[in-house]
Motif scaffolding. Structure first.
Motif, short mmCIF file in Angstrom:
data_model
loop_
_atom_site.label_atom_id
_atom_site.label_comp_id
_atom_site.label_asym_id
_atom_site.label_seq_id
_atom_site.Cartn_x
_atom_site.Cartn_y
_atom_site.Cartn_z
N CYS A 76 0.88 -1.29 -0.01
CA CYS A 76 -0.06 -0.01 0.00
C CYS A 76 0.93 1.33 0.04
O CYS A 76 0.64 2.24 -0.52
N CYS A 112 2.31 3.43 -3.11
CA CYS A 112 1.56 4.70 -3.58
C CYS A 112 1.10 5.49 -2.56
O CYS A 112 0.63 6.73 -2.85
N HIS A 113 1.28 5.36 -1.21
CA HIS A 113 0.80 6.25 -0.20
C HIS A 113 2.04 6.33 0.82
O HIS A 113 2.37 5.59 1.85
N ARG A 132 -6.38 7.66 -12.06
CA ARG A 132 -6.49 8.73 -11.24
C ARG A 132 -5.29 8.61 -10.16
O ARG A 132 -4.65 8.03 -10.09
N ASN A 171 -13.98 10.03 6.10
CA ASN A 171 -14.32 10.36 4.86
C ASN A 171 -15.68 9.32 4.83
O ASN A 171 -15.72 8.37 4.94
N LEU A 179 -15.57 6.86 0.10
CA LEU A 179 -13.79 6.61 -0.20
C LEU A 179 -13.73 6.84 -1.89
O LEU A 179 -14.63 6.48 -2.70
N THR A 180 -12.32 7.06 -2.07
CA THR A 180 -11.85 7.20 -3.58
C THR A 180 -12.56 8.83 -4.09
O THR A 180 -13.53 9.32 -3.39
N TRP A 181 -12.17 9.28 -5.20
CA TRP A 181 -12.43 10.50 -5.80
C TRP A 181 -13.82 10.67 -5.88
O TRP A 181 -14.46 11.76 -5.93
N GLN A 235 -13.57 -0.64 0.65
CA GLN A 235 -12.31 0.39 -0.27
C GLN A 235 -11.31 -0.70 -0.78
O GLN A 235 -10.89 -0.75 -1.77
N GLU A 276 -3.52 -2.87 -9.40
CA GLU A 276 -2.87 -2.14 -8.31
C GLU A 276 -1.86 -3.15 -7.61
O GLU A 276 -0.95 -3.41 -8.18
N GLN A 306 -5.44 2.19 9.28
CA GLN A 306 -5.75 3.57 8.60
C GLN A 306 -6.58 4.39 9.42
O GLN A 306 -6.32 5.57 9.31
N ARG A 325 -15.66 14.26 -5.67
CA ARG A 325 -15.59 14.51 -4.29
C ARG A 325 -14.62 15.50 -3.93
O ARG A 325 -13.39 15.50 -4.48
#
Ligand code: HEC
Ligand code: HEC
Length: 395
Positions: A89, A92-93, A116, A127, A130-132, A143, A155, A204, A302
């Motif tokens: 994870c 990318c984060h 994205r 949130n 979740l996600t855009w 998610q 991914e 998270q 979002r």
């Protein structure tokens, strides 16, 4: 000075700071029913929340525990959790970028481009979706199936062919059996994908960021420069309109917490595209329309939380705006007019564009002031907190 138009929670917290009762553990309850700065203990888990932060919502089936969070942190950083062992994870984060990756769009473990940008994970527990833009993803557990198992785009690249093998890599790594046993007492056999997902989700939920210069200012512990103060007043006022969509304690408009009664999940078109005047956005990135197929939902996304936004460039769902200065130019222009190339078209005249964007009126000084204010939302403790960092020794 507190601008008149500040959101009620800001007023409550700021008033408390001004009267000197915001710090020192005195409880101040704002209109959202939050107890800023409180320590709240459900079961054997203690939330240590910044001032003004509500208790996060936790699904009943996945209660928090220190052992689960610890396990989740290891799994979040473990590349063995991807099909080909190349990505975790955290690939990318990245913590130092508030858990984004600095790329316009993310690149998966097999090299496939995601349509994205990777999103920041600060305060992700709050949130509402979740996600855009996916309105149906309302828990971190749900998610996570996307980055783990998605086949297009790939991914982490876990699929039916390698699912068992990936899990056995985890099971045979000596550090994990005691961690799974502590996190899921009495549950055998371990590990399962359900446990992996629950542990990472619990980790998270601890990614809470609330110690920026702005937070300290609200608590009366830091002073703003004149530019930062002007920027705050503009941000929260009717000339720049930002607060309408970025006005919560988390600087978005999409908040859920343990005591939420009504949860709003608005999406907005900010006028980024209008290809050939048809209202189209680039293929695969049509926003809410991809889920509803309604013309009125084309280009709606979002509003992103703006906490740590200084660290999360490039901006927007497809990373198509490079800097904060350019984001402010974009808003001041009432949208984006692309004059050449495959995406040419005038986003300013998109039929679905929010009326609020048209009202934004900012000169160069005001844009610079808002950028100065946005940089006060950077939380250095968050990006260096050892509790959130890679637990594996550097290789
Ligand atoms: C290949 C890069 C990549 C990997 C690996 C990856 N993510 Fe992401 N992440 C993204 C992208 C891109 C988005 C935005 C997705 C979208 O809008 O469709 C995202 C969004 C998210 C979000 C939503 C944040 C929000 O504000 O709503 C969460 C949570 C998340 N990722 C967690 C994870 C976890 C947990 C893992 C590991 C199991 C993971 N990601 C692995 C790229 C990645
Ligand atoms: C009508 C609602 C709305 C208003 C008003 C608004 N925004 Fe946004 N903002 C959004 C949405 C939606 C996105 C994501 C758009 C996308 O990616 O397509 C966004 C994205 C952003 C981003 C990029 C965040 C990231 O991580 O990529 C920044 C920065 C930002 N807004 C700042 C502002 C500022 C400053 C103002 C005031 C001048 C403002 N916004 C006004 C809805 C709004």
């Amino acid at each position: 000075m507190i601008p008149r138009q500040l959101a009620p929670w800001v007023l409550a917290v700021a008033a408390a700071a001004l009267t000197g009762c915001g710090g020192g553990g005195t409880s101040v309850t704002d209109t959202a029913g939050t107890t800023p700065g409180a320590t709240f203990t459900p079961g054997n888990w203690t939330w240590e929340l910044p001032s003004g932060f509500a208790v996060p919502k936790v699904p009943e089936g996945n209660p928090m525990s220190a052992a689960k969070v610890d396990l989740g942190r290891f799994l979040f950083y473990d590349k063995r959790l991807s099909g080909n062992g190349k990505q975790s994870c955290a690939s990318c984060h990245h913590q130092d970028k508030a858990f984004t990756d600095g790329k316009a769009v993310a690149v998966g473990s097999t090299g496939q481009f995601h349509p994205r940008a990777a999103q920041g994970l600060a305060n992700v527990a709050y949130n509402a979706t979740l996600t855009w833009v996916n309105p149906s993803l309302v828990t971190l557990e749900k998610q996570m199936e996307v980055p783990l198992f998605s086949e297009d785009p790939v991914e982490m690249g876990v699929n039916d062919g390698n699912k068992a093998e990936v899990l056995s890599r985890i099971a045979t790594e000596p550090l994990y059996p005691p961690k799974f046993a502590a996190a899921f007492p009495g549950e055998t056999p371990a590990p399962t994908w359900g446990q992996v997902i629950q542990a990472i989700a619990a980790f998270q939920r601890t990614l809470i960021s609330g110690n920026s210069k702005y937070d300290q200012y609200i608590q009366g512990k830091a002073t703003f420069t004149p530019a930062e103060t002007r920027g705050l007043n503009l941000f929260m006022g009717e000339k720049a309109e930002c607060f309408h969509c970025h006005g919560s304690f988390n600087f978005n408009d999409h908040v859920v917490h343990a005591a939420s009664r009504v949860v709003e999940t608005p999406f907005h078109n900010t006028g980024l595209y209008n290809i050939g005047g048809t209202g189209n956005f680039p293929e695969g990135n049509q926003g809410l329309f991809e889920f509803t197929a309604k013309a009125a939902d084309r280009g709606l996304f979002r509003a992103q939380s703006l906490r740590n936004v200084e660290l999360t460039a490039p901006y927007m769902h497809d990373g198509s705006i490079a800097s904060l200065e350019a984001v402010l130019d974009f808003y001041a222009a009432g949208g984006r007019h692309i004059t050449s190339g495959p995406n040419a078209g005038d986003g300013r005249t998109h039929p679905n564009k929010s009326d609020l964007i048209t009202l934004i009126d900012l000169n160069a000084q005001e844009r610079a002031d808002i950028v100065a204010f946005l940089k006060t939302l950077t939380d250095h403790d968050f990006i260096t907190n050892p509790k959130f960092s890679n637990p594996f020794p550097a290789q």
